[in-house]
Design an enzyme around this catalytic site. Structure first.
Site, PDB file in Angstrom:
ATOM      1  CG  ASP A 186      51.085  17.192  63.914  1.00  0.00           C
ATOM      2  OD1 ASP A 186      51.434  16.053  63.563  1.00  0.00           O
ATOM      3  OD2 ASP A 186      50.489  17.990  63.162  1.00  0.00           O
ATOM      4  CG  ASP A 234      53.229  16.834  57.953  1.00  0.00           C
ATOM      5  OD1 ASP A 234      53.639  17.085  56.817  1.00  0.00           O
ATOM      6  OD2 ASP A 234      53.642  15.879  58.638  1.00  0.00           O
ATOM      7  CG  ASP A 270      47.688  20.740  62.038  1.00  0.00           C
ATOM      8  OD1 ASP A 270      48.372  19.764  62.399  1.00  0.00           O
ATOM      9  OD2 ASP A 270      47.354  20.944  60.863  1.00  0.00           O
TER      10      ASP A 270
END
Length: 225
Positions: free
Chosen positions: A10, A12, A168
């Site tokens: 991922d 961000d 996250d």
């Protein structure tokens, strides 16, 4: 967990700390409405949830509200105007990516950011060396749907079952499981409203270099067997 043949990330909250610029866009909007800036600590956990999460955190407005769409467009335009004023890679990420390159492992990015933003941000963060970059509108579906992860595996020419996906947000773990990839929760990131311990990820890691240590150990074991 099998030794990975590719590692996918991922963006961000996993590779890049983009929350300062995302939060700044929210606060520009608040000032326009004669509201005080929201505390950064209030907005940061929602950075991986995009416009939906940040508008919710900054204004208590949900996608079902009539004013949401206009606010979403305003937020995205404001963010695009200052997309990398404060954003940077997390401290240990350059070392992680360099170590992965030394192992001759391909790595790539899968984000729910639209291409409009991904294509602008990735070069500014010096992530151009990614072997594939899948944005939220690259496929007809965004995470937690597995389609973006399948597309990344297809572009790399590697079966999804041999890829690790690191993210996250709960949606990252859900997408990895749906695609048959090994799922790794990046607890150094934003993590949203729920704790990674509840996500049922294959691994929960607290620093990027912890991931590198595990990957190196897997490859050492494989090469010596």
């Amino acid at each position: 967990m099998q030794t990975p043949k590719a590692i996918l990330f991922d963006l961000d909250g996993t590779l890049a700390d983009t929350a300062p610029d995302l939060a700044a866009a929210v606060n520009v909007m608040r000032v326009r409405r004669n509201l005080p800036p929201a505390p950064y600590e209030q907005l940061r956990p929602y950075a991986s949830a995009g416009a939906r999460g940040l508008i919710g955190a900054g204004f208590n407005v949900a996608p079902t509200d009539p004013i949401y769409e206009a606010m979403r467009v305003e937020f995205l335009d404001q963010y695009a105007s200052a997309i990398a004023d404060q954003s940077c890679l997390f401290e240990e990420v350059p070392g992680l990516l360099s170590g992965i390159d030394q192992l001759l492992l391909p790595w790539g990015i899968i984000t729910n950011k639209a291409m409009r933003f991904t294509d602008a941000l990735v070069p500014l963060l010096d992530l151009k060396q990614a072997r594939c970059i899948i944005s939220g509108d690259t496929t007809p579906h965004a995470k937690p749907h597995p389609a973006p992860l399948y597309e990344a595996a297809r572009q790399l020419g590697i079966d999804a079952a041999h890829c690790w996906y690191v993210g996250d947000d709960l949606r990252d773990i859900q997408a990895a499981k749906a695609a048959g990839m090994h799922s790794i929760a990046a607890a150094w990131g934003y993590c949203g409203a729920t704790e990674p311990a509840h996500w049922e990820a294959d691994l929960i890691l607290h620093s990027p270099l912890e991931l590198l240590d595990i990957v190196r150990a897997k490859h050492l074991k494989t090469s010596s067997s």
